[in-house]
Write an enzyme that holds these catalytic residues in place. Structure first.
Site, PDB file in Angstrom:
ATOM      1  N   ASP A  32       0.618  -1.156  -0.211  1.00 22.29           N
ATOM      2  CA  ASP A  32      -0.176  -0.211  -0.043  1.00 22.29           C
ATOM      3  C   ASP A  32       0.485   0.916  -0.289  1.00 22.29           C
ATOM      4  O   ASP A  32       1.827   1.325   1.041  1.00 22.29           O
ATOM      5  CB  ASP A  32      -0.893  -0.059   1.451  1.00 22.29           C
ATOM      6  CG  ASP A  32      -2.113   0.995   1.084  1.00 22.29           C
ATOM      7  OD1 ASP A  32      -1.699   1.844   0.252  1.00 22.29           O
ATOM      8  OD2 ASP A  32      -3.181   0.447   1.847  1.00 22.29           O
ATOM      9  N   ASP A  33       1.229   2.111  -1.326  1.00 20.23           N
ATOM     10  CA  ASP A  33       1.449   2.945  -1.361  1.00 20.23           C
ATOM     11  C   ASP A  33       3.193   3.295  -0.873  1.00 20.23           C
ATOM     12  O   ASP A  33       3.431   3.856  -0.738  1.00 20.23           O
ATOM     13  CB  ASP A  33       1.054   4.505   0.151  1.00 20.23           C
ATOM     14  CG  ASP A  33      -0.425   4.930   0.043  1.00 20.23           C
ATOM     15  OD1 ASP A  33      -0.910   4.352  -0.986  1.00 20.23           O
ATOM     16  OD2 ASP A  33      -0.420   5.774   0.716  1.00 20.23           O
ATOM     17  N   CYS A  72      -6.209   4.202  -4.145  1.00 24.14           N
ATOM     18  CA  CYS A  72      -6.313   2.976  -3.355  1.00 24.14           C
ATOM     19  C   CYS A  72      -7.237   2.349  -4.113  1.00 24.14           C
ATOM     20  O   CYS A  72      -6.935   1.843  -4.745  1.00 24.14           O
ATOM     21  CB  CYS A  72      -6.688   2.893  -2.285  1.00 24.14           C
ATOM     22  SG  CYS A  72      -5.203   3.727  -0.801  1.00 24.14           S
ATOM     23  N   ARG A  76      -7.589  -1.194  -6.702  1.00 24.35           N
ATOM     24  CA  ARG A  76      -7.575  -3.004  -6.103  1.00 24.35           C
ATOM     25  C   ARG A  76      -9.073  -3.221  -7.053  1.00 24.35           C
ATOM     26  O   ARG A  76      -8.911  -4.614  -7.262  1.00 24.35           O
ATOM     27  CB  ARG A  76      -8.110  -2.775  -5.116  1.00 24.35           C
ATOM     28  CG  ARG A  76      -6.688  -2.495  -3.447  1.00 24.35           C
ATOM     29  CD  ARG A  76      -7.289  -1.549  -2.494  1.00 24.35           C
ATOM     30  NE  ARG A  76      -6.189  -1.396  -2.261  1.00 24.35           N
ATOM     31  CZ  ARG A  76      -5.059  -1.698  -1.566  1.00 24.35           C
ATOM     32  NH1 ARG A  76      -5.793  -3.458  -1.096  1.00 24.35           N
ATOM     33  NH2 ARG A  76      -3.926  -1.194  -1.257  1.00 24.35           N
ATOM     34  N   LYS A 126      -6.494  -5.291   3.688  1.00 27.68           N
ATOM     35  CA  LYS A 126      -6.983  -4.131   3.584  1.00 27.68           C
ATOM     36  C   LYS A 126      -7.818  -4.530   1.868  1.00 27.68           C
ATOM     37  O   LYS A 126      -6.982  -4.271   1.363  1.00 27.68           O
ATOM     38  CB  LYS A 126      -6.439  -2.972   3.344  1.00 27.68           C
ATOM     39  CG  LYS A 126      -6.453  -1.696   2.947  1.00 27.68           C
ATOM     40  CD  LYS A 126      -5.180  -0.682   2.790  1.00 27.68           C
ATOM     41  CE  LYS A 126      -6.753   0.714   2.146  1.00 27.68           C
ATOM     42  NZ  LYS A 126      -5.767   1.265   1.458  1.00 27.68           N
ATOM     43  N   HIS A 128     -11.082  -2.638   1.320  1.00 24.17           N
ATOM     44  CA  HIS A 128     -10.883  -1.028   0.608  1.00 24.17           C
ATOM     45  C   HIS A 128     -11.450  -0.848  -1.211  1.00 24.17           C
ATOM     46  O   HIS A 128     -11.292   0.015  -1.115  1.00 24.17           O
ATOM     47  CB  HIS A 128      -9.925  -0.190   0.511  1.00 24.17           C
ATOM     48  CG  HIS A 128     -10.078   1.421   0.983  1.00 24.17           C
ATOM     49  ND1 HIS A 128      -8.938   2.028   0.220  1.00 24.17           N
ATOM     50  CD2 HIS A 128     -11.345   2.048   0.857  1.00 24.17           C
ATOM     51  CE1 HIS A 128      -9.281   3.498   0.478  1.00 24.17           C
ATOM     52  NE2 HIS A 128     -10.697   3.040   0.671  1.00 24.17           N
ATOM     53  N   SER A 153      -9.096   1.145   4.430  1.00 20.57           N
ATOM     54  CA  SER A 153      -7.376   2.673   4.811  1.00 20.57           C
ATOM     55  C   SER A 153      -7.535   2.825   6.187  1.00 20.57           C
ATOM     56  O   SER A 153      -8.432   2.813   7.375  1.00 20.57           O
ATOM     57  CB  SER A 153      -7.257   3.913   4.303  1.00 20.57           C
ATOM     58  OG  SER A 153      -6.989   3.394   2.996  1.00 20.57           O
ATOM     59  N   HIS A 232       0.755   2.711   4.268  1.00 16.48           N
ATOM     60  CA  HIS A 232       0.125   3.483   4.061  1.00 16.48           C
ATOM     61  C   HIS A 232       0.419   4.593   5.637  1.00 16.48           C
ATOM     62  O   HIS A 232       0.810   3.883   6.277  1.00 16.48           O
ATOM     63  CB  HIS A 232      -1.039   3.008   3.907  1.00 16.48           C
ATOM     64  CG  HIS A 232      -2.192   4.485   3.733  1.00 16.48           C
ATOM     65  ND1 HIS A 232      -2.021   4.862   4.372  1.00 16.48           N
ATOM     66  CD2 HIS A 232      -2.951   4.176   2.474  1.00 16.48           C
ATOM     67  CE1 HIS A 232      -3.424   5.984   4.063  1.00 16.48           C
ATOM     68  NE2 HIS A 232      -3.359   5.536   3.028  1.00 16.48           N
ATOM     69  N   ASP A 284       0.269  -0.814  -4.876  1.00 17.67           N
ATOM     70  CA  ASP A 284      -1.350  -0.416  -5.144  1.00 17.67           C
ATOM     71  C   ASP A 284      -1.576   0.789  -6.241  1.00 17.67           C
ATOM     72  O   ASP A 284      -2.290   1.586  -7.257  1.00 17.67           O
ATOM     73  CB  ASP A 284      -2.544   0.107  -4.561  1.00 17.67           C
ATOM     74  CG  ASP A 284      -2.494   0.731  -2.709  1.00 17.67           C
ATOM     75  OD1 ASP A 284      -1.192   1.148  -3.238  1.00 17.67           O
ATOM     76  OD2 ASP A 284      -3.632   1.108  -2.377  1.00 17.67           O
ATOM     77  N   ASN A 285      -0.423   1.525  -6.096  1.00 19.52           N
ATOM     78  CA  ASN A 285      -0.557   3.340  -5.909  1.00 19.52           C
ATOM     79  C   ASN A 285       1.310   3.414  -5.851  1.00 19.52           C
ATOM     80  O   ASN A 285       1.559   2.976  -5.127  1.00 19.52           O
ATOM     81  CB  ASN A 285      -1.242   3.985  -6.165  1.00 19.52           C
ATOM     82  CG  ASN A 285      -2.233   3.696  -4.656  1.00 19.52           C
ATOM     83  OD1 ASN A 285      -2.582   3.574  -4.173  1.00 19.52           O
ATOM     84  ND2 ASN A 285      -1.074   4.605  -3.659  1.00 19.52           N
ATOM     85  N   LYS A 305       1.631   9.489  -5.825  1.00 19.64           N
ATOM     86  CA  LYS A 305       0.145   9.183  -5.655  1.00 19.64           C
ATOM     87  C   LYS A 305      -0.109  10.338  -5.672  1.00 19.64           C
ATOM     88  O   LYS A 305       0.140  11.225  -5.225  1.00 19.64           O
ATOM     89  CB  LYS A 305      -0.051   8.308  -3.793  1.00 19.64           C
ATOM     90  CG  LYS A 305      -1.396   8.407  -3.364  1.00 19.64           C
ATOM     91  CD  LYS A 305      -1.677   7.941  -2.020  1.00 19.64           C
ATOM     92  CE  LYS A 305      -2.605   7.784  -1.531  1.00 19.64           C
ATOM     93  NZ  LYS A 305      -3.083   7.050  -0.700  1.00 19.64           N
TER      94      LYS A 305
END
Length: 503
Positions: A32-33, A72, A76, A126, A128, A153, A232, A284-285, A305
């Site tokens: 994540d992130d 996010c 996903r 996660k 989301h 998140s 994240h 994810d990003n 991001k």
């Protein structure tokens, strides 16, 4: 006498036949992130990620791997369905604890594709992609037999009084206010509220180990999806990792994620199924650069991001399958969209009868062959029919039709990343050679590039003609009554939503 080449070829054929006789298992790891430059194996000098580095050293590392959104929820949705988020309605932005919408139940996920083939499926981490009324959109309604995790998140609830590092270091920042604290859910029931961050990864590791062991004992092929909360904001880590990284809190969180990956690998080895399991890792990003040293690193890539520059949507990726995927690096163009078609082919599963945007990657994985993908389309956080895609990559070229900065990418010296870099239309489009200039510094503006721009324009128009926007699930709005609460009839909300039950 048979030479070495023939022996290797025969061994590969026998191995492949054995794999076909026994359906492969799949482990999908999703950070994540995480920025393109955050892992040790992607060049970060002080990140300690020995397990991911091991996967990269003994597996196939992708240099040109993309997700479909710089935030996010849409990313996903695309990962799990093999379809751009615009088709499923997961736009604009992200889902919230009280969102009325979620990933539509008529969308087919990787879990549903594999479950129909007799796979047992589980998810930790996660989600989301929505909670909804009575858990309408939870993973257990989308093909997963079991789920343990936070359904959105972990900053989408007040965190200023929660402990993120031992012994009692409070989380950095305030996170979202005026909503319930984040819950830890088992299937569709809340087990902790707020979730205990210090014990969270331990719970995930134990759950994953138990799931794999039971699947092996039952002689069932399995699919384990681990979308981590790491890295994240706000970062957290338990006692085994807190203060252990030279990179500070971000590094500790990344180490803990890597540690959970290591425990999953250990279980696969101990149960004897590591050689029949495809492990795929990506994120994810891009990194949330506004958090400075707590926000990750995009490496050579521009911005992060929230933007459609490379730093927002180009991610580290690794595929690992001992004996079948040879160690190395591939520059083949690939995307998170391609994971569903690839898993389906390897499992012998039919593809969903819908418009898919992903392609099969098996030639890349097993033969280091060329990609079936020659294009990638970059949607902003708020896609619309009016503006459509902001950028298009074709082979090694990328054309920006629109550019815009983002709050998530504030604080960098590059003014193009800032929130103050407002939406700008480019005619002719900005054009970059991403092989020669991955940082998108040098616009190719001579007339000799007109044929390239013309080709990209044709590709863009064909794609836009094929795109049918689904109804926006996020535009359905929020209802505080839908926020997950372990004591639903308590008052005053959201403060009263607190509990701890045995897992």
């Amino acid at each position: 006498m048979m030479d070495l080449t023939c022996i290797i070829a025969l061994f590969a054929l026998i191995t492949a036949q054995c794999v076909r006789a026994s359906p492969p298992n799949f482990v999908l790891l999703f950070a994540d992130d995480l920025g393109y430059g955050d892992l040790g194996c992607f060049g970060h000098p002080s990140s300690l990620t020995p397990n991911l580095d091991r996967l990269a050293a003994k597996g196939l590392r992708f240099t040109d791997f993309y997700v479909t959104s710089p935030v996010c929820s849409p990313s996903r949705a695309a990962l799990l369905t093999g379809r751009f988020q615009t088709r499923s309605g997961i736009y604009p932005g992200v889902l919230y604890p009280g969102s009325r919408g979620g990933l539509p139940l008529n969308e087919t996920t990787i879990a549903e594709v594999l479950k129909a083939q007799g796979y047992t499926t589980a998810m930790i981490g996660k989600w989301h992609l929505g909670v909804g009324l009575n858990g309408t959109f939870l993973p257990t309604r989308q093909g997963f037999d079991n789920y343990l995790g936070i359904p959105y998140s972990h900053d989408q609830g007040p965190c200023q009084n929660l402990t993120c590092f031992p012994p009692d270091v409070k989380c950095y920042g305030f996170c979202d206010q005026g909503v319930v604290t984040v819950p830890l859910m088992f299937n569709e029931n809340i087990k902790q509220q707020p979730a205990d961050f210090l014990q969270l990864e331990k719970a995930y590791s134990e759950f994953a180990s138990q799931f794999i062991n039971e699947a092996v004992q039952n002689k069932s092929p399995f699919f384990l999806y681990y979308p981590s909360h790491h890295t994240h904001y706000p970062q957290y880590a338990g006692a085994d990792y807190a203060g252990k990284s030279p990179r500070g809190p971000f590094g500790d969180a990344l180490m803990e994620f890597d540690g959970t990956v290591g425990k999953i690998l250990q279980t696969l080895e101990e149960t004897g199924v590591i050689n029949n399991t495809l492990i795929f890792f990506t994120g994810d990003n891009g990194p949330e650069l506004m958090r400075k040293s707590r926000g990750g690193n995009a490496g050579l890539m521009k911005c992060g991001k929230g933007t459609t520059y490379e730093g927002g949507m180009r991610e580290p990726a690794i595929a690992y399958w001992p004996g079948l995927i040879q160690p190395g690096v591939t520059r083949a163009l690939a995307s998170s969209l391609d994971i569903l078609p690839t898993f389906a082919k390897l499992a012998g599963a039919p593809l969903p009868e819908v418009q898919l945007d992903g392609v099969d990657m098996t030639d890349i994985l097993f033969h280091k062959g060329p990609s079936k993908r020659q294009t990638m389309f970059y949607y902003p956080t708020d896609p619309s029919k009016k503006y459509s895609v902001f950028a298009v990559r074709w082979k090694k070229f990328k054309a920006h039709y629109y550019t815009r900065g983002a709050t998530h990418s504030e604080t960098t010296p590059d003014n193009n990343c800032s929130l103050l870099a407002f939406l700008k239309y480019h005619d002719p489009p900005l054009l970059f050679n991403l092989e020669a200039d991955p940082s998108e510094n040098y616009n190719l503006d001579g007339t000799e590039w007109d044929p390239v721009l013309k080709q990209i324009q044709t590709i863009k128009e064909e794609f836009e003609a094929s795109m049918v926007f689904g109804e926006s699930e996020i535009a359905k709005g929020k209802d505080s009554a839908l926020e997950p609460c372990c004591t639903p009839n308590c008052t005053p909300k959201p403060e009263c939503c607190r509990c701890t039950y045995a897992l």
